[in-house]
Design a protein around this motif. Sequence first.
Motif, PDB file in Angstrom:
ATOM      1  N   ALA A 369       1.190  -1.250  -0.502  1.00 47.66           N
ATOM      2  CA  ALA A 369       0.005   0.004   0.252  1.00 47.66           C
ATOM      3  C   ALA A 369       0.901   1.540   0.349  1.00 47.66           C
ATOM      4  N   GLY A 370       0.612   1.771  -0.977  1.00 48.71           N
ATOM      5  CA  GLY A 370       1.613   3.580  -1.190  1.00 48.71           C
ATOM      6  C   GLY A 370       2.937   3.375  -1.702  1.00 48.71           C
ATOM      7  N   GLN A 371       3.139   2.090  -2.024  1.00 52.69           N
ATOM      8  CA  GLN A 371       4.197   1.596  -3.054  1.00 52.69           C
ATOM      9  C   GLN A 371       4.594   0.460  -4.319  1.00 52.69           C
ATOM     10  N   GLU A 372       3.246   1.130  -5.118  1.00 50.87           N
ATOM     11  CA  GLU A 372       2.845  -0.196  -5.788  1.00 50.87           C
ATOM     12  C   GLU A 372       3.685   0.586  -7.095  1.00 50.87           C
ATOM     13  N   GLU A 373       4.079   1.595  -7.023  1.00 57.88           N
ATOM     14  CA  GLU A 373       4.749   1.866  -8.783  1.00 57.88           C
ATOM     15  C   GLU A 373       5.862   1.151  -8.946  1.00 57.88           C
ATOM     16  N   ILE A 374       6.663   0.560  -8.401  1.00 54.14           N
ATOM     17  CA  ILE A 374       7.536  -0.722  -9.362  1.00 54.14           C
ATOM     18  C   ILE A 374       7.213  -2.054  -9.858  1.00 54.14           C
ATOM     19  N   VAL A 375       5.875  -2.200  -9.146  1.00 53.34           N
ATOM     20  CA  VAL A 375       5.014  -3.935  -9.626  1.00 53.34           C
ATOM     21  C   VAL A 375       5.359  -3.013 -11.617  1.00 53.34           C
ATOM     22  N   GLU A 376       4.945  -2.172 -12.279  1.00 50.80           N
ATOM     23  CA  GLU A 376       4.762  -1.831 -13.371  1.00 50.80           C
ATOM     24  C   GLU A 376       6.326  -1.135 -14.576  1.00 50.80           C
ATOM     25  N   LYS A 377       7.144  -1.281 -13.986  1.00 52.21           N
ATOM     26  CA  LYS A 377       8.474  -1.547 -13.923  1.00 52.21           C
ATOM     27  C   LYS A 377       8.573  -2.514 -15.325  1.00 52.21           C
ATOM     28  N   SER A 378       9.340  -2.777 -15.803  1.00 52.48           N
ATOM     29  CA  SER A 378       9.872  -3.445 -16.805  1.00 52.48           C
ATOM     30  C   SER A 378      10.446  -4.947 -15.994  1.00 52.48           C
ATOM     31  N   ASP A 379      10.892  -6.133 -15.828  1.00 52.56           N
ATOM     32  CA  ASP A 379      11.232  -6.641 -15.650  1.00 52.56           C
ATOM     33  C   ASP A 379      12.442  -6.445 -15.211  1.00 52.56           C
ATOM     34  N   GLU A 380      13.438  -6.365 -16.526  1.00 55.23           N
ATOM     35  CA  GLU A 380      14.447  -6.069 -15.811  1.00 55.23           C
ATOM     36  C   GLU A 380      14.499  -4.846 -15.489  1.00 55.23           C
ATOM     37  N   GLU A 381      14.632  -4.346 -14.983  1.00 53.24           N
ATOM     38  CA  GLU A 381      14.441  -2.953 -13.969  1.00 53.24           C
ATOM     39  C   GLU A 381      13.661  -3.762 -12.859  1.00 53.24           C
ATOM     40  N   ILE A 382      12.745  -4.684 -12.522  1.00 52.27           N
ATOM     41  CA  ILE A 382      12.633  -5.025 -11.167  1.00 52.27           C
ATOM     42  C   ILE A 382      13.461  -5.848 -10.711  1.00 52.27           C
ATOM     43  N   VAL A 383      14.524  -7.041 -11.890  1.00 51.11           N
ATOM     44  CA  VAL A 383      14.925  -7.793 -11.434  1.00 51.11           C
ATOM     45  C   VAL A 383      16.622  -6.833 -11.004  1.00 51.11           C
ATOM     46  N   GLN A 384      16.900  -5.664 -11.902  1.00 48.91           N
ATOM     47  CA  GLN A 384      17.959  -5.677 -11.245  1.00 48.91           C
ATOM     48  C   GLN A 384      17.974  -4.476  -9.352  1.00 48.91           C
ATOM     49  N   THR A 385      16.522  -3.761  -9.721  1.00 47.79           N
ATOM     50  CA  THR A 385      15.926  -3.319  -8.600  1.00 47.79           C
ATOM     51  C   THR A 385      16.773  -4.258  -7.323  1.00 47.79           C
ATOM     52  N   VAL A 386      15.942  -5.893  -7.205  1.00 42.24           N
ATOM     53  CA  VAL A 386      15.664  -6.195  -5.796  1.00 42.24           C
ATOM     54  C   VAL A 386      17.000  -7.211  -5.910  1.00 42.24           C
TER      55      VAL A 386
END
Length: 471
Positions: A369-386
């Motif tokens: 809740a309140g921190q959902e924007e990460i989900v809409e990023k590309s797969d590559e961006e999500i993996v690198q962030t994680v």
Amino acid sequence: MNNSKKKIVIVGGGITGLAAAYYLQKEMKESHQPYEITIIEGSERLGGKIHTDTTNGFVIERGPDSFLARKKSAATLAKEVGLEDQLVPNSTGNAFILNNDQLYPIPGGSVMGIPTEVAPFVSTRLFSLKGKLRASLDLILPRRDQNGQDQSLGLFFRRRLGNEVVENLIEPLLSGIYAGNIDKLSLMSTFPQFYEVEQKHRSLILGMKKTTPASRRKTGKKKPAFLTIKSGLQSFVKAIEDHLTEVDIRKSVKVDSIRKNGESYHLTTMSGEQIDADAVIVTTPHQQVTRMLRDLDEVTPLEDMPSTTVATVAMAFPEEAVKKSLDGTGFVVSRNADYTITACTWTHRKWQHAAPKGKVLLRCYVGRAGQEEIVEKSDEEIVQTVLNDLNQIMEIEGHPEFYRITRWRQAMPQYEVGHRNRFEEVQSGLRSKMPGVFLAGASYGGVGLPDCIDQGVESVTSVISYLRNQK
């Protein structure tokens, strides 16, 4: 309509709908009632959020990965459909809280974050001396009689134990279940047992100590809290489906509307097909319910019910890629920590069947809740962030051999303060205007698999009672 054969339609083929169909079929056989049971599922597969990926010897759960062992309905149903030999408990080990760039073991004796043993709580570095002293006031603070009125989880726990214990321990543990904000989540709809403990024992600490078995509190070997299916939870769905021999299962059929027609009900599909029913169990998320029952003003309270978007990120590595490994099963992240991930399960440690020997499987979670924007990023961006987050703790070399990202949009219903009363208002309206329509599922009475199964069972009881009274 043939009055001798009552037709029951279940809208939604997730675990709630499957449980309802299974126990309706069982009741039909045992009581020799001539029911005609149909499941209508909008997608091409059953199971809802249950989705297992088996790749290269890994068993990756893309939705829920297990269920609470103490809630018996899921294990009971698994045994009934022939999966008793596939039920496995989680491996026990340390679980951690990530705060201030450090992993702190969850203090021994904590029950959902509430301390029940003095020594581990006093010795932990997760809280300051001031925070520990504030929490100890729970031992002398009076109970607050709310007369059963609702309040937020945050308000309740801050009053009893103080901000620091809530922020560093209770919030990451409890909000992770609902991906929600504990200062908005309803105490009476999520964890009413804590309210009952306060009313009965006054002190949460003393009350939880009295009501929690010593074996669960002690800091030695922990009893496994969770169960799963060794072959993957998807095999649970398949086993139930295989047992529905008297049920007509219709996939890739979406219901557009449900309307009353005399003593029966008309369901209209998106393709314009008309389906008649004597009773309807609706197990879809509440957003779909308000659309299907859009002619019924009584369901409008559901329109204001928020849902959170989240994603799971499963990553497979060779064992040697993880340079710094810890003895445990994973960690949850304090909201005060500057990380995008909200939790990480060391899945190969928690479930020994989940990864081949010599491999590591990490399952991380993003979005709340309140921190959902990460989900809409590309797969590559999500993996690198994680990976960036994990590398601050675990030192992982290189990229995963493969990964699986699963986005669950608007999939986590938020039981905000007053949820129970709002749902009772909706149910009262249905009983008045459409008494043969029953709601069940994660949007209403619990999000865990056993909670959903229990609601499926309750809906069966309600439907049978309703149809008997129609005779």
